[in-house]
Design a protein around this motif. Structure first.
Motif, PDB file in Angstrom:
ATOM      1  N   ILE A 112       6.811   7.104   5.021  1.00  0.00           N
ATOM      2  CA  ILE A 112       6.424   6.277   6.167  1.00  0.00           C
ATOM      3  C   ILE A 112       4.915   6.060   6.167  1.00  0.00           C
ATOM      4  CG2 ILE A 112       6.225   6.246   8.696  1.00  0.00           C
ATOM      5  CD1 ILE A 112       8.957   7.687   8.755  1.00  0.00           C
ATOM      6  N   LEU A 113       4.164   7.136   5.881  1.00  0.00           N
ATOM      7  CA  LEU A 113       2.714   7.051   5.853  1.00  0.00           C
ATOM      8  C   LEU A 113       2.239   6.073   4.793  1.00  0.00           C
ATOM      9  CD1 LEU A 113      -0.104   8.055   6.670  1.00  0.00           C
ATOM     10  CD2 LEU A 113       0.194   9.933   5.051  1.00  0.00           C
ATOM     11  N   TYR A 114       2.761   6.185   3.593  1.00  0.00           N
ATOM     12  CA  TYR A 114       2.368   5.292   2.501  1.00  0.00           C
ATOM     13  C   TYR A 114       2.714   3.848   2.844  1.00  0.00           C
ATOM     14  CZ  TYR A 114       2.211   2.961  -1.988  1.00  0.00           C
ATOM     15  OH  TYR A 114       1.943   2.074  -2.997  1.00  0.00           O
ATOM     16  N   THR A 115       3.918   3.640   3.388  1.00  0.00           N
ATOM     17  CA  THR A 115       4.371   2.295   3.737  1.00  0.00           C
ATOM     18  C   THR A 115       3.498   1.696   4.835  1.00  0.00           C
ATOM     19  OG1 THR A 115       6.643   2.862   3.151  1.00  0.00           O
ATOM     20  CG2 THR A 115       6.332   0.944   4.573  1.00  0.00           C
ATOM     21  N   GLU A 116       3.142   2.516   5.815  1.00  0.00           N
ATOM     22  CA  GLU A 116       2.317   2.039   6.931  1.00  0.00           C
ATOM     23  C   GLU A 116       0.933   1.619   6.455  1.00  0.00           C
ATOM     24  OE1 GLU A 116       0.428   3.724  11.138  1.00  0.00           O
ATOM     25  OE2 GLU A 116       1.860   4.927  10.016  1.00  0.00           O
ATOM     26  N   PHE A 117       0.332   2.451   5.601  1.00  0.00           N
ATOM     27  CA  PHE A 117      -0.996   2.126   5.089  1.00  0.00           C
ATOM     28  C   PHE A 117      -0.955   0.844   4.254  1.00  0.00           C
ATOM     29  CE2 PHE A 117      -4.186   2.330   1.714  1.00  0.00           C
ATOM     30  CZ  PHE A 117      -5.344   2.401   2.471  1.00  0.00           C
ATOM     31  N   SER A 118       0.023   0.750   3.354  1.00  0.00           N
ATOM     32  CA  SER A 118       0.140  -0.419   2.471  1.00  0.00           C
ATOM     33  C   SER A 118       0.363  -1.687   3.281  1.00  0.00           C
ATOM     34  CB  SER A 118       1.302  -0.227   1.480  1.00  0.00           C
ATOM     35  OG  SER A 118       1.065   0.879   0.648  1.00  0.00           O
ATOM     36  N   ALA A 119       1.205  -1.590   4.306  1.00  0.00           N
ATOM     37  CA  ALA A 119       1.516  -2.761   5.128  1.00  0.00           C
ATOM     38  C   ALA A 119       0.291  -3.227   5.902  1.00  0.00           C
ATOM     39  CB  ALA A 119       2.656  -2.426   6.095  1.00  0.00           C
ATOM     40  N   ARG A 120      -0.467  -2.279   6.450  1.00  0.00           N
ATOM     41  CA  ARG A 120      -1.659  -2.646   7.222  1.00  0.00           C
ATOM     42  C   ARG A 120      -2.717  -3.258   6.312  1.00  0.00           C
ATOM     43  NH1 ARG A 120      -3.792  -5.276  10.848  1.00  0.00           N
ATOM     44  NH2 ARG A 120      -5.646  -4.459  11.869  1.00  0.00           N
ATOM     45  N   LEU A 121      -2.914  -2.674   5.120  1.00  0.00           N
ATOM     46  CA  LEU A 121      -3.881  -3.213   4.170  1.00  0.00           C
ATOM     47  C   LEU A 121      -3.485  -4.629   3.754  1.00  0.00           C
ATOM     48  CD1 LEU A 121      -6.395  -2.709   2.447  1.00  0.00           C
ATOM     49  CD2 LEU A 121      -4.902  -1.756   0.675  1.00  0.00           C
ATOM     50  N   GLU A 122      -2.220  -4.831   3.495  1.00  0.00           N
ATOM     51  CA  GLU A 122      -1.723  -6.145   3.089  1.00  0.00           C
ATOM     52  C   GLU A 122      -1.921  -7.166   4.203  1.00  0.00           C
ATOM     53  OE1 GLU A 122      -0.014  -8.981   0.577  1.00  0.00           O
ATOM     54  OE2 GLU A 122      -0.764  -6.964   0.175  1.00  0.00           O
ATOM     55  N   GLU A 123      -1.676  -6.745   5.420  1.00  0.00           N
ATOM     56  CA  GLU A 123      -1.839  -7.625   6.581  1.00  0.00           C
ATOM     57  C   GLU A 123      -3.289  -8.094   6.722  1.00  0.00           C
ATOM     58  OE1 GLU A 123      -1.806  -6.922  11.393  1.00  0.00           O
ATOM     59  OE2 GLU A 123      -0.249  -5.918  10.203  1.00  0.00           O
ATOM     60  N   ILE A 124      -4.228  -7.177   6.501  1.00  0.00           N
ATOM     61  CA  ILE A 124      -5.648  -7.510   6.606  1.00  0.00           C
ATOM     62  C   ILE A 124      -6.075  -8.432   5.467  1.00  0.00           C
ATOM     63  CG2 ILE A 124      -7.981  -6.547   6.475  1.00  0.00           C
ATOM     64  CD1 ILE A 124      -6.839  -4.046   7.921  1.00  0.00           C
ATOM     65  N   ILE A 125      -5.646  -8.116   4.251  1.00  0.00           N
ATOM     66  CA  ILE A 125      -6.018  -8.925   3.088  1.00  0.00           C
ATOM     67  C   ILE A 125      -5.511 -10.351   3.234  1.00  0.00           C
ATOM     68  CG2 ILE A 125      -5.644  -9.245   0.605  1.00  0.00           C
ATOM     69  CD1 ILE A 125      -5.615  -6.199   0.328  1.00  0.00           C
ATOM     70  N   LYS A 126      -4.303 -10.527   3.760  1.00  0.00           N
ATOM     71  CA  LYS A 126      -3.693 -11.851   3.873  1.00  0.00           C
ATOM     72  C   LYS A 126      -4.425 -12.787   4.831  1.00  0.00           C
ATOM     73  CE  LYS A 126       1.087 -11.154   2.443  1.00  0.00           C
ATOM     74  NZ  LYS A 126       2.509 -11.157   2.851  1.00  0.00           N
ATOM     75  N   GLN A 127      -5.332 -12.236   5.631  1.00  0.00           N
ATOM     76  CA  GLN A 127      -6.091 -13.086   6.552  1.00  0.00           C
ATOM     77  C   GLN A 127      -7.297 -13.741   5.871  1.00  0.00           C
ATOM     78  OE1 GLN A 127      -6.737 -11.362  10.539  1.00  0.00           O
ATOM     79  NE2 GLN A 127      -5.274  -9.783   9.993  1.00  0.00           N
ATOM     80  N   MET A 128      -7.596 -13.315   4.658  1.00  0.00           N
ATOM     81  CA  MET A 128      -8.705 -13.926   3.916  1.00  0.00           C
ATOM     82  C   MET A 128      -8.243 -15.235   3.277  1.00  0.00           C
ATOM     83  SD  MET A 128     -10.784 -10.813   2.031  1.00  0.00           S
ATOM     84  CE  MET A 128      -9.398  -9.918   1.318  1.00  0.00           C
TER      85      MET A 128
END
Length: 197
Positions: A112-128
């Motif tokens: 869950i921790l790994y998935t949460e971190f990856s999802a949040r990072l991906e969400e931030i990157i996609k705004q660029m």
């Protein structure tokens, strides 16, 4: 007041134009200086870019005890020596090793921790912007050099560098958000290392 110090005071308040003036004034000088240590122009460019990215992300916390020029050259020297000392273990291999450990660790909490971190990072990157996203992914997630990215995307290394500077500025605005997750991930990695040994 010294002109550089005056510019840096504006940088501390988030003035991007002042940051870019400092970057343009010292970038080539710093690359030449860095190259004396690393003996590779491309590596020197990446180290200098990383120093500027660090300065932007930590701008509010930096208190200059000497002039800005001395601070920049000292920072580049220190990072160059650190890179040389750690060159036997490429950072991308180390990062991949840590991520693999996280993926393979048993327990729903870890997944869950790994998935949460990856999802949040991906969400931030996609705004660029799309091209900046791609440059950032290739550099920071895939470990490609600026020159390799430039060739793959048919753009100049300077354009790659500019994208990375802007990407790091953008990512720094989410620093606290990511740091909360990274701290948890780091503690988990430490526990894995202790358990291994």
């Amino acid at each position: 007041m010294d002109a550089d110090i005056a510019l840096f005071e504006k940088v501390k308040k988030g003035n991007i134009a002042s940051f870019e003036k400092i970057f343009e004034k010292y970038y080539l000088q710093l690359c030449g200086y860095c190259n004396k240590f690393v003996r590779d122009h491309e590596t020197a460019q990446e180290i200098v870019s990383d120093v500027f990215a660090y300065i932007w992300s930590k701008r509010r916390e930096i208190n200059l005890k000497s002039n800005l020029r001395s601070y920049l050259f000292r920072s580049v020297k220190n990072l160059s020596l650190t890179k040389l000392r750690s060159s036997k273990i490429p950072s991308e291999e180390l990062n991949e090793s840590i991520l693999n450990s996280l993926r393979e660790t048993e327990g729903a909490d870890h997944n869950i921790l790994y998935t949460e971190f990856s999802a949040r990072l991906e969400e931030i990157i996609k705004q660029m912007p799309k091209q900046r996203q791609l440059v950032f992914r290739m550099s920071r997630l895939e470990g490609l050099s600026y020159n390799e990215i430039a060739i793959a995307m048919s753009i100049s290394p300077r354009t790659v560098q500019n994208h990375m500077v802007e990407a790091v500025k953008y990512m720094s605005s989410y620093r606290q958000d990511l740091m909360n997750l990274i701290t948890t991930v780091a503690l988990l990695c430490i526990s894995l290392v202790i358990a291994y040994y």
